[in-house]
Write a protein that holds these residues in place. Structure first.
Motif, short mmCIF file in Angstrom:
data_model
loop_
_atom_site.label_atom_id
_atom_site.label_comp_id
_atom_site.label_asym_id
_atom_site.label_seq_id
_atom_site.Cartn_x
_atom_site.Cartn_y
_atom_site.Cartn_z
N UNK A 154 0.85 -1.20 0.00
CA UNK A 154 0.00 0.00 0.00
C UNK A 154 0.89 1.25 0.00
N UNK A 155 0.79 2.03 -1.05
CA UNK A 155 1.59 3.25 -1.18
C UNK A 155 0.69 4.45 -0.98
N UNK A 156 0.98 5.22 0.02
CA UNK A 156 0.25 6.46 0.27
C UNK A 156 1.20 7.63 0.07
N UNK A 157 0.63 8.80 -0.19
CA UNK A 157 1.48 9.95 -0.46
C UNK A 157 0.91 11.21 0.17
N UNK A 158 1.81 12.10 0.45
CA UNK A 158 1.47 13.45 0.92
C UNK A 158 2.15 14.42 -0.03
N UNK A 159 1.50 14.67 -1.16
CA UNK A 159 2.06 15.50 -2.21
C UNK A 159 1.21 16.75 -2.39
N UNK A 160 1.80 17.83 -2.87
CA UNK A 160 1.02 19.05 -3.11
C UNK A 160 0.00 18.84 -4.21
N UNK A 161 -1.17 19.42 -4.03
CA UNK A 161 -2.23 19.27 -5.02
C UNK A 161 -1.86 19.95 -6.34
N UNK A 162 -1.14 21.05 -6.26
CA UNK A 162 -0.74 21.80 -7.46
C UNK A 162 0.76 22.06 -7.35
N UNK A 163 1.61 21.12 -7.85
CA UNK A 163 3.06 21.26 -7.69
C UNK A 163 3.59 22.60 -8.19
N UNK A 164 3.61 22.79 -9.50
CA UNK A 164 4.02 24.07 -10.06
C UNK A 164 5.45 24.47 -9.75
N UNK A 165 5.69 25.79 -9.87
CA UNK A 165 7.04 26.34 -9.75
C UNK A 165 7.59 26.17 -8.34
N UNK A 166 6.73 26.19 -7.33
CA UNK A 166 7.20 26.12 -5.95
C UNK A 166 7.93 24.83 -5.65
N UNK A 167 7.73 23.80 -6.48
CA UNK A 167 8.36 22.51 -6.23
C UNK A 167 9.35 22.15 -7.33
N UNK A 168 9.87 23.19 -7.99
CA UNK A 168 10.87 22.97 -9.03
C UNK A 168 12.27 23.09 -8.45
N UNK A 169 13.17 22.31 -9.03
CA UNK A 169 14.58 22.37 -8.69
C UNK A 169 15.38 22.36 -9.98
N UNK A 170 16.63 22.77 -9.89
CA UNK A 170 17.51 22.76 -11.05
C UNK A 170 18.31 21.47 -11.04
N UNK A 171 18.13 20.66 -12.08
CA UNK A 171 18.85 19.39 -12.09
C UNK A 171 18.62 18.61 -13.36
N UNK A 172 19.00 17.35 -13.31
CA UNK A 172 18.85 16.44 -14.42
C UNK A 172 17.65 15.55 -14.16
N UNK A 173 16.64 15.61 -15.03
CA UNK A 173 15.39 14.89 -14.77
C UNK A 173 15.60 13.39 -14.75
N UNK A 174 16.44 12.85 -15.66
CA UNK A 174 16.66 11.41 -15.70
C UNK A 174 17.30 10.91 -14.41
N UNK A 175 18.28 11.66 -13.90
CA UNK A 175 18.92 11.25 -12.65
C UNK A 175 17.97 11.34 -11.48
N UNK A 176 17.14 12.39 -11.43
CA UNK A 176 16.21 12.53 -10.33
C UNK A 176 15.10 11.47 -10.39
N UNK A 177 14.72 11.07 -11.60
CA UNK A 177 13.78 9.96 -11.71
C UNK A 177 14.37 8.69 -11.11
N UNK A 178 15.66 8.51 -11.32
CA UNK A 178 16.33 7.32 -10.77
C UNK A 178 16.37 7.39 -9.25
N UNK A 179 16.56 8.58 -8.69
CA UNK A 179 16.55 8.73 -7.23
C UNK A 179 15.20 8.30 -6.66
N UNK A 180 14.12 8.84 -7.23
CA UNK A 180 12.78 8.51 -6.73
C UNK A 180 12.48 7.04 -6.93
N UNK A 181 12.83 6.50 -8.09
CA UNK A 181 12.57 5.08 -8.38
C UNK A 181 13.33 4.18 -7.42
N UNK A 182 14.60 4.49 -7.15
CA UNK A 182 15.40 3.66 -6.26
C UNK A 182 14.86 3.70 -4.83
#
Length: 291
Positions: A154-182
């Motif tokens: 069972x996976x539950x989450x506490x994520x913002x309803x409207x992510x937008x600019x406030x949840x942006x970071x400067x980085x590499x999307x492929x590498x950050x996807x790997x972080x979340x996936x791992x």
């Protein structure tokens, strides 16, 4: 009296010189352990001891990495050799059909290990053009993928309803996807039957309430088996496992090591703590803001 006084004052320098000589010979266990008033020489000796401590820890970690990597690579190679020997000993070739899938599986295991090692080596060294990455949206996508791949968790989450600019970071999307996936894979695999995983993404405003100078926090917690708090820091070492490996374990102990390398490459930090009720909570903190 002047000679005795100068000899006493310069004693830390002699001890530092001796420690440096021993370190040059490969002995990193020797320490200055300077005594006396907290003057410049004492501070120099203490700094030298702290440096030796870090070097010793680093060399020990590299030794463990080399030993574990050799074991991980030799095991499937030995299996391949045994399979080939059995096939060669059968003059009729009748067993070859049954042995081929086993050979393919162990070969794939070797390829996976080498690929993960290459990812680990490149994660902290890769040079990339920073792009805006919406960490909250990226995490939401990864959660939906894991729900289909791990139906018993069972996976539950506490994520913002409207992510937008406030949840942006400067980085590499492929590498950050790997972080979340791992992080999600680690939480799902090292879990209890019908267990749970909770994912949180939140933003911390910087000085003056400006989100562009704040930080983004990605936190993944699971309800897995108990983890010894004394071994939590070692979970980020390559090939380290908190529990003995079982035959059904498909992991290689590289997931969290890659997470740490990628997060550090993005000028962030990652920590882990054992939950009192069992399981692990991993928290990655990354600088927020556009490129």
């Amino acid at each position: 009296m002047g000679w005795q006084l100068s000899r006493r004052l310069l004693a830390p320098l002699a001890a530092i010189s001796k420690a440096a000589a021993k370190a040059g010979e490969g002995d990193l266990a020797y320490r200055v352990n300077a005594q006396g008033p907290l003057d410049e020489l004492r501070q120099l000796a203490d700094t030298f001891d702290a440096t030796l401590n870090r070097l010793q820890e680093s060399f020990e970690a590299h030794r463990r990495f080399a030993a574990n990597a050799s074991h991980e690579l030799l095991t499937p190679l030995a299996t391949n050799r045994a399979i080939l020997q059995v096939a060669a000993a059968d003059p009729t070739g009748g067993e070859f059909t049954e042995l081929v899938p086993m050979l393919v599986e162990t070969n794939e295991r070797n390829i996976t290990i080498v690929t993960e090692l290459l990812h680990l080596a490149a994660a902290g060294q890769v040079q990339y053009d920073a792009d805006p990455v919406d960490l909250a949206a990226l995490t939401a996508e990864a959660i939906e993928e894991r729900r289909t791949q791990a139906p018993g968790i069972e996976i539950t989450e506490d994520l913002p309803a409207d992510p937008g600019v406030a949840y942006e970071m400067a980085g590499n999307e492929a590498l950050m996807r790997r972080v979340v996936a791992n992080l999600l894979d680690n939480a799902c695999v090292h879990n209890v039957p019908q267990g749970s995983v909770h994912v949180t993404v939140r933003a911390h405003a910087g000085p003056g309430g400006h989100s562009c100078t704040g930080a983004l926090v990605l936190e993944v917690a699971n309800a897995g088996p108990g983890v010894d708090p004394d071994t939590v820091d070692r979970l980020f070492e390559p090939f380290y496992r908190a529990t003995p490996r079982v035959a059904t374990d498909r992991g290689h102990g590289l997931g969290l090591a890659i997470v740490r390398s990628v997060v550090h490459a993005h000028r962030g930090t990652v920590t882990a703590e054992a939950n009192a009720s069992g399981g692990l909570r991993v928290r990655a903190t990354l600088p927020a803001g556009k490129p």
